[in-house]
Design an enzyme around this catalytic site. Structure first.
Site, PDB file in Angstrom:
ATOM      1  N   HIS A 135       0.896  -1.158  -0.098  1.00 35.05           N
ATOM      2  CA  HIS A 135       0.052   0.051   0.061  1.00 35.05           C
ATOM      3  C   HIS A 135       0.694   1.168  -0.153  1.00 35.05           C
ATOM      4  O   HIS A 135       1.595   1.574   0.874  1.00 35.05           O
ATOM      5  CB  HIS A 135      -1.013  -0.047   1.171  1.00 35.05           C
ATOM      6  CG  HIS A 135      -1.855  -1.133   1.274  1.00 35.05           C
ATOM      7  ND1 HIS A 135      -1.320  -2.478   1.689  1.00 35.05           N
ATOM      8  CD2 HIS A 135      -3.174  -1.310   0.903  1.00 35.05           C
ATOM      9  CE1 HIS A 135      -2.397  -3.305   1.451  1.00 35.05           C
ATOM     10  NE2 HIS A 135      -3.393  -2.723   1.082  1.00 35.05           N
ATOM     11  N   HIS A 169      -3.894   3.641  -3.414  1.00 36.34           N
ATOM     12  CA  HIS A 169      -4.142   2.961  -2.100  1.00 36.34           C
ATOM     13  C   HIS A 169      -3.442   1.841  -1.929  1.00 36.34           C
ATOM     14  O   HIS A 169      -2.356   1.546  -0.926  1.00 36.34           O
ATOM     15  CB  HIS A 169      -5.692   2.925  -1.954  1.00 36.34           C
ATOM     16  CG  HIS A 169      -5.859   1.748  -0.834  1.00 36.34           C
ATOM     17  ND1 HIS A 169      -5.826   2.005   0.363  1.00 36.34           N
ATOM     18  CD2 HIS A 169      -6.086   0.334  -0.643  1.00 36.34           C
ATOM     19  CE1 HIS A 169      -6.037   0.996   1.246  1.00 36.34           C
ATOM     20  NE2 HIS A 169      -5.958  -0.026   0.734  1.00 36.34           N
ATOM     21  N   GLU A 180     -19.164  -5.292  23.256  1.00 36.93           N
ATOM     22  CA  GLU A 180     -18.256  -6.439  23.330  1.00 36.93           C
ATOM     23  C   GLU A 180     -16.994  -6.139  22.630  1.00 36.93           C
ATOM     24  O   GLU A 180     -15.966  -6.693  22.897  1.00 36.93           O
ATOM     25  CB  GLU A 180     -19.168  -7.683  22.881  1.00 36.93           C
ATOM     26  CG  GLU A 180     -20.379  -7.973  23.800  1.00 36.93           C
ATOM     27  CD  GLU A 180     -21.646  -7.197  23.357  1.00 36.93           C
ATOM     28  OE1 GLU A 180     -21.469  -6.403  22.447  1.00 36.93           O
ATOM     29  OE2 GLU A 180     -22.427  -7.297  24.189  1.00 36.93           O
ATOM     30  N   HIS A 196     -30.381 -16.178  22.391  1.00 40.61           N
ATOM     31  CA  HIS A 196     -29.613 -16.096  23.610  1.00 40.61           C
ATOM     32  C   HIS A 196     -28.897 -17.374  24.007  1.00 40.61           C
ATOM     33  O   HIS A 196     -28.439 -17.258  24.822  1.00 40.61           O
ATOM     34  CB  HIS A 196     -30.116 -15.418  24.995  1.00 40.61           C
ATOM     35  CG  HIS A 196     -30.416 -13.865  24.811  1.00 40.61           C
ATOM     36  ND1 HIS A 196     -30.979 -13.481  23.798  1.00 40.61           N
ATOM     37  CD2 HIS A 196     -29.966 -12.827  25.586  1.00 40.61           C
ATOM     38  CE1 HIS A 196     -31.310 -12.145  23.810  1.00 40.61           C
ATOM     39  NE2 HIS A 196     -30.291 -11.886  25.132  1.00 40.61           N
TER      40      HIS A 196
END
Ligand SMILES: Cc1ncc(C[n+]2csc(CCOP(=O)(O)OP(=O)(O)O)c2C)c(N)n1
Ligand SMILES: [Mg+2]
Length: 675
Positions: free
Chosen positions: A41, A275, A420, A482
């Site tokens: 890159h 890029h 999380e 869950h």
């Protein structure tokens, strides 16, 4: 503009010219490195080069002779694809040879495609965008905690750990939501020694960022409690001013550097196509000419190195003074104990909590009790839950040690909120910083939300402890959303990640202890919501067994006809089965950790689970894929292949066949089939 033709008179150049030429040399290395590797890159590395050069040349505090000096400023290249820029700087520092730059992206080189933490000068493995922000925030948090915790105040040593944390991000990093979740916490905790530079070059792989983004980054970060400065990211004075301001501002700071991708390129400046490709050879040649560089590959004149290293004497003095201050402090008994325990990671033999035979307790509760017991013994056990404190049973710890917060950085509980993935990446940063044993908790079903950071921790060989409670359909009424099904096995597929599914409170404490003692890998503790009986075995037997990953819980006389291999809550089910299945010689094996078991000798494994002459049955409340490894082609795998259901867990156990009677009938049916 100065060119290489005047290099003989380099010492007479203005400081500004020297700096500009040094940046051009770095950009030359970036172009050459990527071209030479034929992949990599270029564009972003060229737009960030001014900032990174100024930071390393004028600000970053490090020991030129010791890349692991503990009090160094940390620099995280969250935009890991800009690796060639970092490697070029590390070459100017002297930690990399030119040969390394020529080996960019080659097998076993010091210059892999994205930065890897094993390499001197690389603070974190980066590349998956966004996570570097969480990592840097974890490092800044570690610094803030250690700054206020380590030291004997009467001896004026309070600030023995005191440094800045810098992080470089690109558009992609800020588009990834993990960075925003982590940034919200940095703002909330007011981690004011965190300085983030945003290479705002308005370009990304697929084109201009306006195709996908119209975010007002200033308002966004102001809303998160950060201080913002917007500058021309190619103006060295502006960069210096901004860093100086950031260092004194009492808030985490974002420096938005407006830049051009492929900055300075002869024809391709501002082109998003720079890029992720080597520039065409002709473009490189023309750009080098524009930069005043000779048409040579990997050109680095000695005078540029000397100029870059102008602060080295000061830097060496600073670290030497710090080291001597540390030596003096370590003559004090209290401080020395603190330092060796916290920073040098000397953990004494941990005392385990008592759990009594005959008691019933959820393993998540056993975790909470063990956490409190260990926290008394380990002052740098720091962490918390992603807003599941009562469910994760970390409330006792939180109450005893208080919330880490703005204005009180000595506290050890981290209230992460429902975040999380940011939590897991912050824990990684804490572990990478050193001086911390980080842990974080959530439901097992949400481990997927954190998974990329678990993988990253495993790859970086760092100790992070994940508590994943509510580990099966036994969650009950909350229903299938869950109830984890594929998660246990999915975690086992992460290399260098140890998954523990303890059978009872005692195994839980032992697994936690082993996780703390495992310096080179992250671990997960998968814990029950529901109560399970305390095993009748002694801690000594359990510890010896858990260390081997699997061991006999109860055995028969002579060679077994049936071996029941169970994990977690299914171990007590297996014992009930063994007690009820009359007339058969049955062995029950608890296998809390596949990974530890895999490390054992063939003899141990085959003695425990004989390859022939018996029926092997696996019992685990999750998908069975993978258990063939232990039960073999004629074995029986009992698990759950579908999503769960919403109902009281006892009814679910019956529906899904997790009762002694149903297991026995499955075994009998299977035996008949085999005859
Ligand atoms: C999580 C993640 N998704 C995708 C990628 C692949 N990727 C690498 S760089 C990049 C573009 C990022 O754009 P930007 O941050 O603006 O970098 P620049 O083009 O300015 O160098 C992408 C999509 C990645 N590394 N990580
Ligand atoms: Mg960009």
């Amino acid at each position: 503009m100065r060119t290489y033709k005047e290099i003989e008179k380099f010492t007479e150049w203005s400081e500004e010219d020297k700096d500009q030429f040094a940046v051009n040399v770095i950009k030359g290395l970036v172009m050459d490195g990527v071209r030479n590797a034929n992949s990599g890159h270029t564009g972003g590395a060229m737009s960030s080069a001014d900032f990174v050069y100024v930071l390393f040349a004028d600000f970053l505090n490090f020991d030129p002779t010791n890349s692991t000096w503990f009090n160094r400023d940390r620099f995280v290249l969250s935009a890991g694809h800009e690796s060639m820029l970092l490697y070029s700087i590390l070459h100017l520092i002297g930690w990399f040879k030119k040969k390394d730059l020529k080996q960019f992206r080659q097998l076993d080189s010091n210059t892999p495609g994205h930065p890897e933490v094993r390499i001197p000068g690389v603070e974190a493995t980066t590349g998956p965008l966004g996570q570097g922000v969480g990592v840097a925030i974890g490092m800044a948090l570690a610094e803030a905690f250690l700054n206020e915790t380590i030291g004997d105040l009467s001896k004026n040593s309070k600030n023995i750990v005191s440094h800045y944390t810098y992080v470089l991000v690109g558009d992609g990093d800020l588009q990834e939501p993990v960075s925003l979740g982590a940034a919200a916490l940095a703002g909330h905790w007011n981690l004011h020694k965190l300085i983030m530079f945003y290479d705002s070059n308005s370009a990304q792989i697929s084109g201009n960022t306006t195709r996908a983004d119209s975010t007002d980054v200033i308002s966004l970060f102001e809303g998160l409690g950060w201080h913002i400065q917007k500058i021309n990211g190619h103006d060295h004075d502006a960069i210096r001013d901004a860093i100086q301001t950031s260092q004194v501002i009492e808030r985490p700071t974002l420096i938005i550097g407006e830049t051009n991708i492929g900055n300075g390129c002869a024809n391709m400046e501002g082109d998003h196509n720079t890029h992720g490709v080597p520039l065409p050879q002709k473009e490189i040649e023309q750009t080098k000419e524009k930069f005043g560089l000779p048409n040579k590959q990997f050109y680095v004149p000695k005078c540029v190195i000397n100029h870059f290293q102008k602060r080295f004497e000061n830097l060496s003095n600073t670290s030497a003074n710090w080291n001597s201050q540390l030596r003096k402090l370590r003559k004090g008994k209290v401080f020395n104990k603190q330092w060796s325990q916290i920073v040098e990671n000397r953990i004494m033999n941990l005392e385990l909590p008592e759990f009594n035979k005959g008691e019933f307790l959820a393993t998540r509760k056993a975790f909470g009790i063990t956490l409190e017991k260990f926290a008394e013994q380990i002052p740098h056990l720091v962490g918390g839950s992603a807003d599941l404190e009562p469910s994760n049973c970390t409330g006792g710890f939180a109450k005893a040690y208080g919330d880490f917060q703005k204005g009180n950085r000595k506290k050890r509980n981290l209230a992460f909120g429902v975040r999380e993935f940011p939590m897991a990446s912050i824990l990684n940063g804490m572990a990478l910083h050193g001086g911390m044993i980080p842990f974080g908790g959530t439901f097992l079903v949400f481990s997927d939300y954190a998974r990329p950071a678990l993988r990253s921790a495993a790859m970086q060989e760092i100790r992070v402890i994940h508590e994943f409670s509510h580990d099966s359909f036994y969650v009950g009424e909350d229903g299938p959303t869950h109830q984890p099904v594929e998660h246990i096995m999915a975690l086992r597929t992460i290399p260098n990640y140890t998954v523990f599914r303890p059978a009872d409170p005692k195994e839980t404490a032992v697994c936690f202890k082993i996780a703390i003692e495992s310096n080179n890998n992250p671990s997960a503790l998968l814990l029950t919501r529901q109560s399970v009986p305390v095993l009748f075995l002694s801690y000594n037997r359990i510890e010896a067994g858990v260390k081997k990953g699997a061991y006999i819980i109860c055995d028969c006389e002579g060679a077994p006809e049936i071996v029941l291999i169970a994990t977690g809550s299914e171990v007590s089910l297996a014992m009930d089965v063994a007690n009820s299945l009359k007339g058969k010689r049955i062995r029950v094996v608890s296998m809390p950790s596949w990974e530890l078991f895999e490390k054992q000798s063939k003899t141990y494994k085959e003695n425990l689970i004989p390859p022939r002459g018996c029926l092997k049955v696996s019992l685990e409340a999750g998908i069975t894929l993978g258990w063939e490894r232990y039960v073999g082609p004629s074995g029986l795998m009992i698990g759950l292949e579908t999503y769960g259901l919403s109902a009281p867990y006892k009814e679910l156990a019956d529906r899904f066949g997790f009762t002694p009677q149903k297991v026995i009938s499955k075994i009998n049916k299977h035996l008949k089939k085999l005859l």
